[in-house]
Structures are given as structure tokens and as C-alpha cells.
Design a protein around this motif. Structure first.
Motif, short mmCIF file in Angstrom:
data_model
loop_
_atom_site.label_atom_id
_atom_site.label_comp_id
_atom_site.label_asym_id
_atom_site.label_seq_id
_atom_site.Cartn_x
_atom_site.Cartn_y
_atom_site.Cartn_z
N PHE A 230 -1.32 -57.22 13.71
CA PHE A 230 -1.71 -56.36 14.82
C PHE A 230 -0.72 -55.22 14.97
O PHE A 230 0.43 -55.29 14.53
N GLY A 231 -1.21 -54.15 15.58
CA GLY A 231 -0.38 -52.99 15.89
C GLY A 231 -0.52 -52.64 17.35
O GLY A 231 -0.95 -53.46 18.17
N THR A 232 -0.18 -51.41 17.70
CA THR A 232 -0.27 -50.95 19.08
C THR A 232 -1.26 -49.80 19.19
O THR A 232 -1.47 -49.05 18.22
N VAL A 233 -1.86 -49.66 20.35
CA VAL A 233 -2.84 -48.60 20.58
C VAL A 233 -2.16 -47.24 20.58
O VAL A 233 -2.62 -46.29 19.95
N ASP A 234 -1.04 -47.14 21.30
CA ASP A 234 -0.28 -45.90 21.38
C ASP A 234 1.05 -46.11 20.66
O ASP A 234 2.01 -46.65 21.23
N GLU A 235 1.12 -45.69 19.39
CA GLU A 235 2.30 -45.97 18.58
C GLU A 235 3.55 -45.25 19.06
O GLU A 235 4.67 -45.70 18.81
N LYS A 236 3.39 -44.12 19.76
CA LYS A 236 4.56 -43.39 20.27
C LYS A 236 5.15 -44.09 21.50
O LYS A 236 6.37 -44.16 21.66
N ARG A 237 4.28 -44.60 22.32
CA ARG A 237 4.75 -45.29 23.53
C ARG A 237 5.21 -46.71 23.21
O ARG A 237 6.20 -47.20 23.76
N HIS A 238 4.48 -47.37 22.31
CA HIS A 238 4.77 -48.76 21.97
C HIS A 238 4.98 -48.86 20.45
O HIS A 238 4.03 -49.12 19.71
N ASP A 239 6.18 -48.62 20.00
CA ASP A 239 6.50 -48.75 18.58
C ASP A 239 6.43 -50.23 18.20
O ASP A 239 7.13 -51.06 18.76
N VAL A 240 5.57 -50.57 17.23
CA VAL A 240 5.34 -51.97 16.92
C VAL A 240 6.57 -52.63 16.31
O VAL A 240 6.81 -53.84 16.49
N PHE A 241 7.40 -51.84 15.61
CA PHE A 241 8.61 -52.43 15.03
C PHE A 241 9.67 -52.66 16.10
O PHE A 241 10.46 -53.61 16.02
N ALA A 242 9.69 -51.81 17.12
CA ALA A 242 10.56 -52.07 18.27
C ALA A 242 10.09 -53.32 19.01
O ALA A 242 10.91 -54.12 19.49
N LEU A 243 8.77 -53.50 19.09
CA LEU A 243 8.22 -54.71 19.69
C LEU A 243 8.66 -55.94 18.89
O LEU A 243 9.06 -56.96 19.47
N ALA A 244 8.62 -55.83 17.56
CA ALA A 244 9.08 -56.94 16.72
C ALA A 244 10.55 -57.24 16.97
O ALA A 244 10.95 -58.42 17.04
N ASP A 245 11.37 -56.21 17.13
CA ASP A 245 12.79 -56.42 17.41
C ASP A 245 12.99 -57.22 18.70
O ASP A 245 13.84 -58.12 18.76
N LEU A 246 12.22 -56.89 19.73
CA LEU A 246 12.34 -57.60 21.00
C LEU A 246 11.92 -59.07 20.86
O LEU A 246 12.56 -59.96 21.42
N LEU A 247 10.85 -59.30 20.11
CA LEU A 247 10.39 -60.68 19.90
C LEU A 247 11.38 -61.47 19.07
O LEU A 247 11.66 -62.64 19.36
N ALA A 249 14.53 -60.98 18.92
CA ALA A 249 15.69 -61.25 19.77
C ALA A 249 15.46 -62.47 20.66
O ALA A 249 16.42 -63.11 21.11
N ARG A 250 14.20 -62.81 20.91
CA ARG A 250 13.87 -64.00 21.70
C ARG A 250 13.70 -65.24 20.84
O ARG A 250 13.32 -66.30 21.35
N GLY A 251 13.95 -65.10 19.54
CA GLY A 251 13.93 -66.26 18.66
C GLY A 251 12.68 -66.44 17.83
O GLY A 251 12.55 -67.43 17.11
N TRP A 252 11.75 -65.48 17.88
CA TRP A 252 10.53 -65.57 17.09
C TRP A 252 10.76 -64.92 15.73
O TRP A 252 11.50 -63.96 15.60
N TYR A 253 10.07 -65.45 14.72
CA TYR A 253 10.17 -64.89 13.37
C TYR A 253 8.81 -64.37 12.95
O TYR A 253 7.79 -65.05 13.13
#
Length: 303
Positions: A230-247, A249-253
Motif C-alpha cells: 500500500f501507499g498513500t493518497v497524498d505522497e507529499k503530505r504522507h511520505d510512505v517511507f516516512a510512515l515506514a520509519d515511524l512503524l 520505530a514502534r517495532g514493526w518490520y
């Protein structure tokens, strides 16, 4: 390539852009031109485009069941029909689906034909260390018949040490992973794999439904098995790789892949009890994005 009735100094293989990167490695090893063909809007192999890419030097065409990036099964019957038409080999990469898809079919899922029931399929690869739940180092390459398998084996007595033979590129390999895989598969058995497949498929569908309904996320494709991206609807507002970084950081792979920029999830039987927790973290992380950017990273490493 004598078996196909021709010789060529410039062999090529035709495969969709979704086919696994390992095929590029094989092409590089054996000096085979890789002819990548764009997939359709549904991420499946575009059979008409593949047909146009085939010529007198094509020695192989490839389909996946499922392909890794978006988790959909290619139209293997149509791809294999092309192989028969041109008298060339057809390989099906079922590394992710070789164990799962037969059990999904037994569970009543509408799985398109992809295996040796399809005329024209000449070889199939299956990674037991994925959905066979065995340790790494155990995978199988299946050939339709012994004549085809003969091309994999090597025998010579052209040295001073006597007869030498090997079943593949590796001259020596450990029996440990093979024995381990045998033990795990015997332990799980038919019922164990049915239960594991049922669980992983249910988790995949829950994840897909949540992501598909999320106003800020876009599901790349409805998963045919137990992979999704999956990706994001608005890639500029919600960078999917930044989202991955946050996840992460919470322990998800998870895998970060592209194009298009996406998060990839490989869902298995151990995830059933963690789906709700992951989805809650996913929603919080999406809400917490505020213009950050991340990097795709890499699928593997040479180290």
C-alpha cells in the motif's frame, strides 16, 4: 538451447516488471538479455505485451504466483500458452505461493491455475523457508519431466579424480536445511498447513480491508494470497517511507519498495494476534505524519 531446436548467440527472456530480481541475477550469470515488459493496470503480467516482445532468440518466459511487489497472481495459463506456441520454456515463480496457493484452493478460494496442471509450464520454484515455515536454505526447483531436469545436473569424468556429479550450481551443500525442512513439514502436516494458511489469509484480508477503507492510504491491489502493499493518497503530505520509519520505530518490520513507493507486508500465521495492534499503530503513525520524508532502502544486500 538445442532441445528447443535452435541455437542462438543472443538469447533473451521475456518477463513482466513485477518478476523477482533473482531472475536478473540469472540473466547476468548466463548472458541472457532480460526483456522486461510493463504490467497491466491490475499489476498482473500483460500477456499481449509479452507476446510482442518474443522473437526467435527468446528462450524463456516467466510468470509469478503470486508476484512479490503487489501480491497478485499472473495469468499463467495465457503465459504458458505463449510458451507452447513458440516452443520455449515457461517458468513460474511460486516462491511465495507454492505452499500457500494449494491450501487456499483447498479452503475454497478461487485460485487461478498456475502449476503443472497448466500445459506449457516447464518449471516451478518454491521457497520452503517462506510459507513452508522451514529454516532458510531450503527451496525447491520443480521440472515438468526428467528431460528438463537433465539440463540442471552436471556429470563429468574429464579430470584425474574419477566421476563427478552435482545436482545444481552448488557442488557441495549441507544436508541440515534439507533435514530441517523435512522435519518441519512432517510436523505441520496437511492440517497444520491448512490452519496456517487459513490464519494468514484471514489476517491479510483484515489488513487489506482496513487499508482500503482508510482515507489517506491506497491499497495497491486486492491480495490474491498473503502478500499486500500500500501507499498513500497524498505522497507529499504522507511520505510512505516516512510512515515506514515511524512503524519500524514502534517495532514493526516491513519492506519499503517501489516504484510506486509502497510499504509491503508479508503476512503469516503468527500475525493473527497482532493485527489489531498493527492497525492501531498504523492509524496513529499516519495521523502523526507532517511533511517528513524517508528513504526506500534496499530489498537485500551484497554483504
Amino acid at each position: 538451447f538445442r532441445r528447443e531446436g535452435r541455437l542462438t548467440a543472443t538469447p533473451n527472456m521475456v518477463l513482466p516488471t513485477s518478476a523477482h530480481a533473482a531472475l536478473e541475477k540469472g540473466a547476468d550469470y548466463f548472458s541472457v538479455e532480460s526483456r522486461r515488459v510493463e504490467v497491466g493496470s491490475d499489476w498482473r503480467a500483460n500477456v499481449d505485451a509479452m507476446s510482442r516482445a518474443i522473437d526467435e532468440n527468446t528462450i524463456l518466459i516467466v510468470g509469478s504466483a503470486p508476484q512479490y511487489p503487489q501480491g497478485v497472481v499472473d495469468p499463467v495459463e495465457a503465459i504458458a500458452a505463449l510458451a507452447q506456441q513458440h516452443n520455449i520454456n515457461c517458468h513460474v515463480d511460486a516462491c511465495m505461493g507454492g505452499v500457500t496457493l494449494p491450501y487456499l484452493e483447498k479452503l475454497g478460494e478461487p485460485i487461478p491455475l498456475w502449476d503443472f496442471r497448466v500445459p506449457g509450464v516447464t518449471s516451478i520454484s518454491v521457497d520452503l523457508h517462506k510459507y513452508g515455515y522451514t529454516s532458510k536454505g531450503a527451496g525447491v526447483l520443480l521440472h515438468r519431466n526428467k528431460q528438463l531436469r537433465n539440463d540442471q545436473t552436471f556429470v563429468t569424468d574429464n579430470w584425474l579424480g574419477g566421476m563427478y556429479g552435482s545436482s545444481g550450481i552448488l557442488g557441495t551443500k549441507s544436508g541440515g536445511p534439507i533435514a530441517s525442512a523435512w522435519a518441519v513439514m512432517r510436523f505441520l502436516g496437511e492440517n497444520g498447513y491448512l490452519d496456517a494458511t487459513r490464519s494468514s489469509r484471514a489476517s491479510t484480508q483484515r489488513l487489506a480491508a482496513h487499508i482500503d477503507a482508510h482515507p489517506d492510504l491506497v491499497l495497491r491491489a486486492q491480495p490474491d494470497s498473503t502478500l499486500l502493499s500500500f501507499g498513500t493518497v497524498d505522497e507529499k503530505r504522507h511520505d510512505v517511507f516516512a510512515l515506514a520509519d515511524l512503524l519500524i520505530a514502534r517495532g514493526w518490520y516491513m519492506d519499503r519498495q517501489g516504484p510506486p513507493a509502497s510499504i509491503h507486508l508479508t503476512v503469516n500465521a503468527v500475525h493473527a494476534s497482532r493485527v489489531d495492534e498493527f492497525l492501531a499503530d498504523l492509524d496513529e503513525c499516519v495521523a502523526g505524519l507532517n511533511g517528513q520524508s524517508g528513504e526506500m532502502g534496499s530489498y537485500a544486500s551484497t554483504e
